[in-house]
Design an enzyme around this catalytic site. Structure first.
Site, PDB file in Angstrom:
ATOM      1  N   ASP A  29       0.818  -0.989  -0.020  1.00  0.00           N
ATOM      2  CA  ASP A  29      -0.093   0.074  -0.080  1.00  0.00           C
ATOM      3  C   ASP A  29       0.844   1.286   0.113  1.00  0.00           C
ATOM      4  O   ASP A  29       0.203   2.469   0.023  1.00  0.00           O
ATOM      5  CB  ASP A  29      -1.094  -0.083   1.030  1.00  0.00           C
ATOM      6  CG  ASP A  29      -0.271   0.121   2.692  1.00  0.00           C
ATOM      7  OD1 ASP A  29       1.278  -0.007   2.460  1.00  0.00           O
ATOM      8  OD2 ASP A  29      -1.034   0.004   3.522  1.00  0.00           O
ATOM      9  N   ASP A  33       5.485  -1.079   7.525  1.00  0.00           N
ATOM     10  CA  ASP A  33       4.481  -1.496   8.322  1.00  0.00           C
ATOM     11  C   ASP A  33       5.089  -2.285   9.474  1.00  0.00           C
ATOM     12  O   ASP A  33       6.661  -2.413   9.326  1.00  0.00           O
ATOM     13  CB  ASP A  33       3.386  -2.426   8.141  1.00  0.00           C
ATOM     14  CG  ASP A  33       4.013  -3.356   6.683  1.00  0.00           C
ATOM     15  OD1 ASP A  33       4.857  -3.947   6.923  1.00  0.00           O
ATOM     16  OD2 ASP A  33       2.894  -3.369   5.419  1.00  0.00           O
ATOM     17  N   ASP A 102       8.283   5.439  21.036  1.00  0.00           N
ATOM     18  CA  ASP A 102       8.129   6.907  21.145  1.00  0.00           C
ATOM     19  C   ASP A 102       6.817   7.050  21.951  1.00  0.00           C
ATOM     20  O   ASP A 102       5.633   6.675  21.450  1.00  0.00           O
ATOM     21  CB  ASP A 102       7.866   7.112  19.634  1.00  0.00           C
ATOM     22  CG  ASP A 102       8.575   8.621  19.766  1.00  0.00           C
ATOM     23  OD1 ASP A 102       8.738   9.493  20.621  1.00  0.00           O
ATOM     24  OD2 ASP A 102       9.383   8.946  18.585  1.00  0.00           O
ATOM     25  N   ASP A 203       8.769  12.094  24.193  1.00  0.00           N
ATOM     26  CA  ASP A 203       8.616  13.008  23.190  1.00  0.00           C
ATOM     27  C   ASP A 203       8.002  14.467  23.790  1.00  0.00           C
ATOM     28  O   ASP A 203       7.316  14.566  24.659  1.00  0.00           O
ATOM     29  CB  ASP A 203       7.629  12.721  22.074  1.00  0.00           C
ATOM     30  CG  ASP A 203       7.374  13.712  21.104  1.00  0.00           C
ATOM     31  OD1 ASP A 203       8.193  13.941  20.408  1.00  0.00           O
ATOM     32  OD2 ASP A 203       6.640  14.456  21.107  1.00  0.00           O
ATOM     33  N   GLU A 264      13.547  13.511  25.177  1.00  0.00           N
ATOM     34  CA  GLU A 264      13.550  14.637  24.265  1.00  0.00           C
ATOM     35  C   GLU A 264      13.641  16.159  24.822  1.00  0.00           C
ATOM     36  O   GLU A 264      12.857  16.590  25.027  1.00  0.00           O
ATOM     37  CB  GLU A 264      12.747  14.632  22.923  1.00  0.00           C
ATOM     38  CG  GLU A 264      13.048  15.616  21.846  1.00  0.00           C
ATOM     39  CD  GLU A 264      11.848  15.970  20.863  1.00  0.00           C
ATOM     40  OE1 GLU A 264      12.052  16.350  19.862  1.00  0.00           O
ATOM     41  OE2 GLU A 264      10.583  15.763  21.145  1.00  0.00           O
ATOM     42  N   HIS A 342      14.151  11.934  12.617  1.00  0.00           N
ATOM     43  CA  HIS A 342      12.971  12.039  11.716  1.00  0.00           C
ATOM     44  C   HIS A 342      12.519  13.607  11.532  1.00  0.00           C
ATOM     45  O   HIS A 342      11.621  14.147  10.808  1.00  0.00           O
ATOM     46  CB  HIS A 342      11.943  11.446  12.011  1.00  0.00           C
ATOM     47  CG  HIS A 342      11.401  11.783  13.590  1.00  0.00           C
ATOM     48  ND1 HIS A 342      12.052  11.464  14.791  1.00  0.00           N
ATOM     49  CD2 HIS A 342      10.268  12.544  14.011  1.00  0.00           C
ATOM     50  CE1 HIS A 342      11.482  12.056  15.774  1.00  0.00           C
ATOM     51  NE2 HIS A 342      10.369  12.547  15.330  1.00  0.00           N
ATOM     52  N   ASP A 343      12.964  14.349  12.289  1.00  0.00           N
ATOM     53  CA  ASP A 343      12.567  15.970  12.382  1.00  0.00           C
ATOM     54  C   ASP A 343      13.765  16.743  11.805  1.00  0.00           C
ATOM     55  O   ASP A 343      13.624  17.864  11.856  1.00  0.00           O
ATOM     56  CB  ASP A 343      12.525  16.289  13.907  1.00  0.00           C
ATOM     57  CG  ASP A 343      11.065  15.948  14.398  1.00  0.00           C
ATOM     58  OD1 ASP A 343      10.265  15.805  13.660  1.00  0.00           O
ATOM     59  OD2 ASP A 343      11.125  16.230  15.391  1.00  0.00           O
TER      60      ASP A 343
END
Length: 578
Positions: A29, A33, A102, A203, A264, A342-343
């Protein structure tokens, strides 16, 4: 017990960050996953990682790619099922890998049952789970700015009050002053620990406490009264944050003493980092700082946020701050070592050379960072030299902070093409391109177009090709991480900067008992010469080099562009057992 004396599992960990949406898709898709993570556990283990940090896999509307949680105890259908998650935990243990989830503590989705109940009525039992205030003079209660642009306050028509949100207005902040909120978050943590997870990345943990006076920030002489102002002194690193984390820590570790908590703590300085991560205080086990990666921007136009304006990497400033973090936290607390996540943009695009010296600069940067004092955290794909995802149009990106940038940039006279260039260099979406596994269509990530996109160079840059090449970036990472994990001098040694004022060399000395190691990195495209008294006082052997050199080291080293050395003092045991 001192930091150096105890032996928790995470002291010798190497964490591999998996962004599930972009890692591996098994059902075609275009969205990664959990079964895809299971499929690649052997790859992660062989790399040298000992733990996996998974970005949020909880049920979410995905306003902010999972950081807007709708249900903490359900798996988002796009990632799989609870059975998949349980299988991942079980299979990871078979591979000797820990799982770190996370955990979003500061806020929820506006679709979370707590918030849906809270906004129904001022008398709702969940009303105090969030932060509400009446309008002030017919508008927002304060002039505080959201990290995603605009106000931190959103008006709720049904009850006539504003609710507080540091991020998107679809992500209301929780009220941690409410003991019931704290109890619920502990229950969520215990739910996952009982399933076998090994810890949590907390986070936005520094934002859990807010100054309840809600004072204005704007200067009385401000020209534009409609502007909102970032006000971190009112919602970051407040003393109450320490109380909240300590309480959370004690409640979680009462029955799960080995659970790992890494916070974080983006804007915390070293003094705060020691407080957050000192074992005696029982808050976080380690912290993630943003302090030492902020030296590659340039405020060319003050009307545009500086973090969007790419500049030359200021190595001198980086050295100064890194030295402070290395020295201030040594033996007192613990900080992550990382180049990207990822940021943030990818390290090779941000600090290295994507073209002529792609492999050498990637290897050098990894050597520079991960052999220092601290906990290595690698972002998926950096171990094969992936670069920023460059999409052709602004609307192709999903980063929720882009509209705020675009508005400010257009107001400053920038064209859409200029804004796109900023986004391609600085957006957090640049690190979220699909993982490049093979030279097949869509990089072996999926049989369908990836949800965000994939780099054009996947035929030349992928894990399968590098697996076969003994000189690849991937193989180098494996050697480097083995050195990090196996040698006490790199796990526990002191750190001393060398060539402090050299604008092109980053070098440091690690010492543990009678063992000494020297790391020398040329961060430039030009040949550089390194010399220091340490090289002439004794003989050194080459443990690792990114240019194929392994000869005995003289008192003076000439480094080719982006070359690096890891040197070990001769006649000392390299296994660190003294």
């Amino acid at each position: 017990m001192s930091f150096l004396a105890d032996h928790q599992w995470w002291k010798n960990a190497v964490i591999y960050q998996v962004y599930p949406r972009s890692f591996k898709d098994t059902n075609g898709d275009g969205i990664g996953d959990i079964p895809g993570v299971i499929e690649k556990l052997d790859y992660i283990r062989k790399l040298g990682a000992t733990a996996i940090w998974l970005n949020p896999i909880f049920e979410s509307p995905h306003v902010d790619n999972g950081y807007d949680v709708r249900n903490y105890e359900k798996i988002d259908p796009g990632f799989g099922t609870m059975e998949d998650a349980e299988n991942l935990i079980k299979e990871a243990k078979k591979h000797g890998l820990k799982i770190i989830l996370d955990l979003v503590l500061n806020h929820t989705s506006d679709q979370h049952p707590w918030f849906r109940a809270a906004r129904k009525s001022k008398d709702s039992p969940y009303r105090d789970f969030y932060i509400w205030r009446d309008p002030k003079d017919g508008r927002e209660p304060t002039d505080w700015a959201s990290f995603f642009g605009g106000s931190t306050w959103a008006f709720d028509e049904q009850t006539g009050q504003y609710y507080f949100h540091l991020f998107s207005d679809k992500m209301p902040d929780l009220n941690w002053e409410n003991p019931k909120v704290r109890e619920e978050m502990v229950k969520i943590a215990r739910f996952w620990l009982e399933k076998g997870v090994d810890g949590f990345r907390l986070d936005a943990v520094i934002h859990m406490a807010k100054d309840s006076r809600f004072l204005p920030v704007r200067n009385e002489d401000a020209e534009d009264e409609t502007d909102f102002v970032l006000a971190e002194k009112y919602y970051a690193n407040l003393p109450r944050v320490h109380d909240f984390i300590h309480e959370f820590n004690r409640a979680v570790k009462k029955d799960f003493p080995d659970a790992f908590l890494i916070g974080e703590t983006a804007s915390a300085d070293t003094n705060l980092a020691v407080l957050y991560s000192s074992p005696a205080r029982e808050e976080c086990d380690a912290v993630i700082t943003f302090n030492y990666l902020g030296f590659d921007t340039e405020a060319k136009d003050k009307r545009i946020p500086e973090n969007w304006q790419q500049g030359k990497w200021n190595l001198a400033a980086f050295k100064k701050v890194m030295a402070k973090w290395q020295k201030d936290l040594y033996g007192k607390g613990y900080s992550a070592l990382y180049w990207n996540n990822h940021d943030m943009p990818r390290l090779l695009s941000r600090f290295g050379d994507e073209q002529m010296y792609r492999e050498k600069s990637a290897k050098m940067l990894a050597t520079l960072m991960y052999l220092q004092w601290g906990l290595p955290i690698l972002l998926q794909g950096e171990e094969i030299g992936m670069t920023n995802l460059k999409l052709p149009h602004l609307e192709d990106y999903e980063d929720p902070s882009i509209p705020g940038l675009a508005a400010a940039a257009r107001k400053a006279g920038c064209t859409d093409a200029e804004i796109l260039q900023m986004v391609q260099k600085r957006s957090k979406d640049t690190s979220r391109g699909a993982m490049q596994w093979t030279d097949e269509k869509y990089g072996g990530f999926s049989t369908y177009a990836p949800w965000l996109g994939i780099n054009d160079d996947t035929r030349e840059v992928n894990a399968a090709i590098q697996e076969k090449d003994p000189d690849s970036i991937l193989q180098y990472y494996r050697k480097l991480l083995e050195i990090k994990k196996s040698m006490d001098v790199f796990k526990s040694g002191t750190w001393e900067m060398l060539a402090e004022h050299d604008p092109n060399i980053y070098a440091y000395l690690r010492t543990y008992n009678r063992q000494r190691a020297l790391v020398v990195c040329n961060v430039s495209k030009e040949r550089q010469t390194f010399t220091c008294p340490e090289l002439t006082r004794t003989k050194w052997s080459c443990l690792l080099n990114n240019a194929g050199n392994s000869k005995e080291i003289p008192g003076r080293i000439v480094l080719s562009p982006y070359e690096c050395y890891v040197l070990l003092q001769k006649n000392e045991a390299i296994n660190g057992r003294n």
